[in-house]
Structure formats: C-alpha cells, structure tokens
Design a protein around this motif. Structure first.
Motif, short mmCIF file in Angstrom:
data_model
loop_
_atom_site.label_atom_id
_atom_site.label_comp_id
_atom_site.label_asym_id
_atom_site.label_seq_id
_atom_site.Cartn_x
_atom_site.Cartn_y
_atom_site.Cartn_z
N LYS A 87 -5.54 -3.38 -9.08
CA LYS A 87 -5.44 -2.20 -9.98
C LYS A 87 -6.13 -1.00 -9.66
O LYS A 87 -5.72 -0.06 -9.52
CB LYS A 87 -6.09 -2.80 -11.36
CG LYS A 87 -5.92 -1.60 -12.44
CD LYS A 87 -6.47 -2.07 -14.07
CE LYS A 87 -6.40 -1.34 -14.85
NZ LYS A 87 -6.79 -1.49 -16.24
N GLU A 88 -7.31 -0.85 -9.11
CA GLU A 88 -8.24 0.08 -8.24
C GLU A 88 -7.33 0.65 -7.13
O GLU A 88 -7.39 1.62 -7.02
CB GLU A 88 -9.64 -0.35 -7.96
CG GLU A 88 -10.41 -0.79 -9.24
CD GLU A 88 -11.52 -1.51 -8.92
OE1 GLU A 88 -12.71 -0.89 -9.53
OE2 GLU A 88 -11.64 -2.30 -7.85
N ILE A 89 -6.74 -0.18 -6.39
CA ILE A 89 -6.10 0.08 -5.10
C ILE A 89 -4.90 1.22 -5.68
O ILE A 89 -4.54 2.00 -5.05
CB ILE A 89 -5.81 -0.91 -4.32
CG1 ILE A 89 -6.54 -1.38 -3.31
CG2 ILE A 89 -4.34 -0.47 -3.16
CD1 ILE A 89 -6.92 -0.54 -2.29
N ARG A 90 -4.29 0.40 -6.65
CA ARG A 90 -2.88 1.23 -7.08
C ARG A 90 -3.36 2.79 -7.56
O ARG A 90 -2.45 3.60 -7.30
CB ARG A 90 -2.04 0.52 -8.32
CG ARG A 90 -1.22 -0.54 -7.71
CD ARG A 90 -0.51 -1.12 -8.76
NE ARG A 90 -1.08 -1.66 -10.05
CZ ARG A 90 -1.58 -3.04 -10.05
NH1 ARG A 90 -1.20 -3.73 -9.15
NH2 ARG A 90 -1.90 -3.40 -11.15
N LYS A 91 -4.48 3.04 -7.96
CA LYS A 91 -4.91 4.33 -8.45
C LYS A 91 -5.08 5.31 -7.23
O LYS A 91 -4.88 6.24 -7.20
CB LYS A 91 -6.17 4.10 -9.26
CG LYS A 91 -6.05 3.46 -10.63
CD LYS A 91 -7.39 3.59 -11.50
CE LYS A 91 -7.17 3.06 -12.75
NZ LYS A 91 -8.52 2.93 -13.43
N ILE A 92 -5.53 4.64 -6.26
CA ILE A 92 -6.06 5.33 -4.94
C ILE A 92 -4.46 5.77 -4.34
O ILE A 92 -4.05 6.63 -3.82
CB ILE A 92 -6.87 4.51 -3.90
CG1 ILE A 92 -8.03 4.84 -4.63
CG2 ILE A 92 -6.74 5.05 -2.52
CD1 ILE A 92 -9.34 4.04 -3.84
N ARG A 93 -3.75 4.57 -4.26
CA ARG A 93 -2.14 4.83 -3.72
C ARG A 93 -1.50 5.84 -4.09
O ARG A 93 -1.06 5.92 -5.31
CB ARG A 93 -1.59 3.66 -3.52
CG ARG A 93 -2.01 2.50 -2.50
CD ARG A 93 -1.07 1.32 -2.73
NE ARG A 93 -1.40 0.20 -1.95
CZ ARG A 93 -1.44 -1.01 -2.25
NH1 ARG A 93 -0.95 -1.32 -3.35
NH2 ARG A 93 -2.01 -2.07 -1.77
N GLY A 94 -1.01 6.99 -3.49
CA GLY A 94 -0.43 7.99 -4.17
C GLY A 94 -1.22 9.12 -4.96
O GLY A 94 -0.68 10.23 -5.08
N GLY A 95 -2.51 8.65 -5.12
CA GLY A 95 -3.27 9.30 -6.37
C GLY A 95 -4.42 10.00 -5.31
O GLY A 95 -4.31 11.13 -5.29
N GLU A 96 -5.16 9.24 -4.82
CA GLU A 96 -6.35 9.98 -4.03
C GLU A 96 -5.45 9.81 -2.68
O GLU A 96 -6.23 10.91 -1.81
CB GLU A 96 -7.37 8.95 -4.14
CG GLU A 96 -8.22 9.06 -5.56
CD GLU A 96 -9.24 10.01 -5.66
OE1 GLU A 96 -9.18 11.00 -4.70
OE2 GLU A 96 -9.53 10.38 -6.57
N ILE A 97 -4.87 9.07 -2.25
CA ILE A 97 -4.37 8.94 -0.85
C ILE A 97 -3.03 9.13 -0.49
O ILE A 97 -2.16 7.91 -1.18
CB ILE A 97 -5.04 7.84 0.14
CG1 ILE A 97 -6.44 7.97 0.11
CG2 ILE A 97 -4.45 7.95 1.62
CD1 ILE A 97 -7.22 6.82 0.82
N GLY A 98 -2.32 10.17 -0.08
CA GLY A 98 -0.79 10.04 0.05
C GLY A 98 -0.48 9.65 1.52
O GLY A 98 -1.19 9.40 2.52
N PHE A 99 0.84 8.97 1.66
CA PHE A 99 1.43 8.36 2.83
C PHE A 99 2.49 8.93 3.03
O PHE A 99 3.50 8.82 2.08
CB PHE A 99 1.37 6.99 2.77
CG PHE A 99 1.08 6.31 3.77
CD1 PHE A 99 0.05 5.35 4.33
CD2 PHE A 99 2.28 6.09 5.10
CE1 PHE A 99 0.08 4.99 5.61
CE2 PHE A 99 2.22 5.46 6.11
CZ PHE A 99 1.03 4.73 6.29
#
Length: 345
Positions: A87-99
C-alpha cells in the motif's frame, strides 16, 4: 567541487537476483549511489549490465518471485522502500516517483484514450474532483509540448506519432508532480530529431519544476548533453562514477574508455573503423571472482582475475573500481593520482 545538495534517493549495497530454471542470475551486485535534489544522474552501460533492473528495484517493479533482494537499502527521502508495505509503495509509484518506460509503443494501453491513461495516476485518491483531475491532465499535456490538448486528450495511442506517445509517457510520469523521474532509455525508439526535442523537454522540466531525473541509457551523446553526474555499470556493478566532465575527459576505468572509443566523433575520418569492445559480458549465473571486466580488458593483470578491485576515490565526485589505480600497479595511461581510497556510494 560541486556544491553540497540534499540527497533525495540513496541506494546502499543493493543486491538483487532472479531464480530461474538455470540457476540464480545475480543481476545487481552491491550497487550504491545517490541522487541529489534537482540533478540529472545518468546510468550508462551496455545491454545486460543491470541498469534497468537497478532502476526498477527503486520502485520494486521487478516481479517477486522470481526476483528477490539479497541485501541493501533503498532510501527515498530517508525512508527505506524495501521495508514498505504494498500500500505504501503504491502511493510512491506515480505519486512521489514517476517512471518513463523504454518503448512508448508498447507501454501505453491501446484500448484506452490518452486522457484516461494520464488520469489513472489519481485512481483511488481522495480529495480530488473529476474536473480537477482533467484540468491537471490538460495542464501537464501543455507542459510537455503537446498542441491541441483537448483533441489529443480524447485520442487513442494509435492515432499519435512515436514522439507524441513519448510525450504522453512523460506526462503520465509528471502529472502528480513527483520529486524524482526515472527515464529508462526514453529515446531509444525515436529518430534523432524527436530525440533532441525529448531531451530538451526533460531539461526544461528540470528547470521549471526542480525535479530530479535518473536517465538510463547506453547512448553517451545523451549523457553528455543531459547529465550532471554519471554512474557507469558493468556486470551488475558500478565500475566508475563522477561528473560528466570527469567521465569524458579524465576516464579512469578501461570499460568506460572502451565505451568512449566505440562511438564516432566529429573528427572521425570517413571510412575509419570504430573500436568495439571485444568479447562478451560476464555470465551472471556465475560472476567472475575478480574484476567483472577482466576477460575483455587490454590492461588485465593477474590480480584482476583473482580479487575484486578496491574502490579508488580520485576526486570528491570521481571514483573507480580498478586495480590499475593501485599504487603498486605498473604505470599506464589510465593511472591517476587517487586522493584517497574509499567506497563508491
């Protein structure tokens, strides 16, 4: 000497492998580096050196299993990503870090309109209205240089050119205003004119938004044009690091030198042959005990096959893993005067 900047991301001794039918592939072996606020860091190396796997480790995008971490830490704004829940990783993916992925032709969903794909980043987020999400999507499409955004918003990927698709991929990575964008060879499938536009766009976005960027590529021209600092990877390891100027004008590792010699320069005569790096990359099922580049190195000594090289800190930013820098190594054109022996971080 570069001014001290705050680190937004730190990789510390990261080890990542894959279980396969043939055995364990040791793809990333004890990799350490940092990304600073507002800088563009290049990661360069030939295919199979571990650069894309390393980038995907940052967001834990590699499938687990068969992949698994064998050790290390990945600190984003001081928090260890490897200890986070899904759940915490999903917040970072696309939110805090873009790819931004390598091939826009296959990375976009052909059955969804472009606008819906950009807005997907906001799925499941509270406190944002549908109108605000659309306004944000249109705003970011303008920012990445897309014209007639209302029309493009309603189109499908097959209706766009390759360069336009890559701009959409960058828009998806940027829509939530992340602190860090990871670009995995974003210009590989584009012609040189569109490539130049995409690189200019990334520089412009760094200037406007202050976003940190990791640029993964095997193209040294991209590195020279874009990057503040560079990490050179080979055989799953970092073999040299430094500012772009240090890597190009004060090369300290034979592999980096080989990469430089294998590209055409402005003064390369017509008909003159380029110098390839002979041989093949190491077998990561059973990596060599010593230096991973020893089997292909013109400077190879006995110690290179027997022991992993120490790390030599040549300047504040410039470091290399190569026995040629040892004080007892014979004189050669690669040898520098190390300021101190240390650890590549």
């Amino acid at each position: 000497m570069m001014a001290e900047k705050e680190n937004i991301l730190e990789l510390k001794n990261v080890v990542y492998s894959f279980h396969t039918y043939g055995g364990e592939v040791k793809a990333v072996r004890d990799v350490s580096f940092e990304v600073r606020k507002g800088e563009i860091l290049g990661i360069v190396g030939e295919s199979g050196c571990g650069k894309s796997v390393t980038a995907q480790c940052i967001l834990r995008l590699n499938p687990e299993p068969p992949g698994f971490f064998g050790g290390g830490e990945i600190l984003f704004k001081g928090q260890d990503i490897l200890k986070m829940s899904n759940k915490e990783i999903r917040k970072i993916r696309g939110g805090e870090i873009g790819f931004v992925f390598q091939d826009p032709m296959t990375s976009l969903n052909p059955t969804m309109r472009v606008g819906a794909q950009i807005e997907e980043v906001f799925l499941g987020r509270t406190g944002v209205t549908k109108k605000e999400v659309k306004d944000r999507a249109l705003e970011i499409m303008k920012l990445v240089g897309i014209s007639d955004v209302e029309k493009r918003y309603r189109q499908y990927p097959h209706e766009l050119s390759g360069g336009m698709k890559q701009r959409i991929m960058i828009a998806i990575a940027l829509v939530s205003r992340p602190s860090l964008i990871i670009c995995d060879e974003p210009t590989t499938s584009l012609d040189v004119t569109i490539e130049a536009q995409i690189l200019d766009l990334l520089l412009d976005l760094r200037e406007k938004l202050g976003t940190s960027i990791i640029m993964i590529t095997h193209d040294l021209g991209v590195i020279a044009r874009l990057c503040d600092r560079v990490i050179v990877m080979y055989g799953g390891k970092v073999v040299e690091r430094g500012t772009a100027d240090e890597l190009f004008y004060d090369t300290a590792h034979p592999y980096t030198k080989g990469l430089m010699n294998s590209i055409a320069k402005l003064d390369t005569a017509k008909g003159e042959k380029l110098q390839p790096i002979e041989g093949t990359p190491p077998d990561l099922f059973s990596p060599p005990v010593g230096c991973p580049f020893a089997a292909r190195c013109d400077y190879c000594m006995d110690v290179c096959n027997e022991m992993p090289p120490e790390v030599y800190q040549l300047t504040d930013e410039h470091a290399t893993c190569c026995w040629l820098q040892h004080e007892m190594a014979p004189d050669n054109d690669m040898k520098k005067k190390p300021e101190k022996k240390g650890e590549v971080r």
